[in-house]
Design a protein around this motif. Sequence first.
Motif, short mmCIF file in Angstrom:
data_model
loop_
_atom_site.label_atom_id
_atom_site.label_comp_id
_atom_site.label_asym_id
_atom_site.label_seq_id
_atom_site.Cartn_x
_atom_site.Cartn_y
_atom_site.Cartn_z
N ASP A 7 -55.13 52.54 106.69
CA ASP A 7 -54.76 51.31 107.64
C ASP A 7 -54.72 51.85 108.90
OD1 ASP A 7 -53.60 48.64 108.07
OD2 ASP A 7 -51.47 49.27 107.98
N ASN A 29 -55.43 45.20 111.50
CA ASN A 29 -54.60 43.97 112.05
C ASN A 29 -54.74 43.93 113.45
OD1 ASN A 29 -52.47 45.66 113.20
ND2 ASN A 29 -51.47 45.72 111.34
N ILE A 32 -53.30 47.00 115.27
CA ILE A 32 -53.95 48.29 115.07
C ILE A 32 -55.25 48.26 116.05
CG2 ILE A 32 -55.48 49.77 113.71
CD1 ILE A 32 -53.62 48.66 111.40
N LYS A 86 -58.15 38.56 106.63
CA LYS A 86 -56.63 38.54 106.16
C LYS A 86 -56.17 37.30 107.07
CE LYS A 86 -54.44 42.43 106.92
NZ LYS A 86 -54.20 43.64 107.47
N TYR A 132 -45.03 43.75 102.60
CA TYR A 132 -44.99 44.83 103.78
C TYR A 132 -43.79 45.66 103.32
CZ TYR A 132 -47.93 42.84 107.20
OH TYR A 132 -49.23 42.58 107.79
N ARG A 135 -41.33 47.26 105.78
CA ARG A 135 -40.69 46.25 106.66
C ARG A 135 -39.51 45.45 105.91
NH1 ARG A 135 -44.78 43.84 111.11
NH2 ARG A 135 -46.37 45.28 111.32
N ALA A 166 -48.90 47.04 101.67
CA ALA A 166 -49.14 47.81 102.92
C ALA A 166 -47.68 48.07 103.43
CB ALA A 166 -49.69 46.72 103.98
N SER A 167 -47.59 48.69 104.76
CA SER A 167 -46.30 49.04 105.45
C SER A 167 -45.39 50.19 104.46
CB SER A 167 -45.43 47.85 105.71
OG SER A 167 -44.37 48.26 106.48
N LYS A 169 -43.41 53.94 105.29
CA LYS A 169 -42.91 54.95 105.96
C LYS A 169 -42.52 56.25 105.35
CE LYS A 169 -43.23 53.09 109.80
NZ LYS A 169 -44.70 52.50 109.49
#
Length: 224
Positions: A7, A29, A32, A86, A132, A135, A166-167, A169
């Motif tokens: 990503d 995105n 980014i 997307k 996500y 998130r 995605a997303s 951490k």
Amino acid sequence: MFEFYLDTTDLQQLARFNKSIPLKGITTNPSILAKSGVGLKDTLINCSKILGPETRFHVQTVSKTTQEIINEAEELNALPYDIVVKVPTTEIGLAAIKELKNKRITVLATAIYSVQQGFLAALCGADYLAPYVNRIDAMGVSGINVVGDIQLLLKQHDLTSKLLPASFKNTQQVMDTLKLGVEAITLPIDIADQLISHPAVQPAVKQFENDWETTFGDKLSFES
Ligand code: G3P
């Protein structure tokens, strides 16, 4: 075959990870691209040079109405790259996804925060769904459970959308997601870094080197 994406549009990191991870391509995105300061055209050229002509690019529309999203998606689809468009999974986004599927344009439904969003996007024909994970976790709901529930609904209703979560951490989120059997994933650079560099590995390798050199000096294995 599993699809692994990064990503990012960071060229140095793409060159680095392309050596050790079989990358299908990259996801981007608007945030980014804005952070990199490089527009889409140059990003596609630069990333293709590093990753090769087969690279798949997931590129997000920035238009604000259904018709404008459709127009933007058609322009993106006409570019000479393997592009997945997307589209944010809003009401107008879902309407665009339905139309884009009639036009046989490959679409990823993005910004998925709930099971219902994922299910609706799949019903509208999205090829990929991007929940996500972190998130969602940050909102006090389990991102992994959202991914798992969407996956269950896809199976129950014979829907062919691929999950591309995605997303992330932390690596626990990644491994919990992978264990569900998703068909694709996209990771930010810091998490990809953690995946391939366990802190115990380098000390173990160093120990092998020391033991070897103590007995065999600078000989290689086949020379001993
Ligand atoms: O493309 C969506 C994804 O990049 C979101 O990740 O780290 O901003 O939550 P993050």
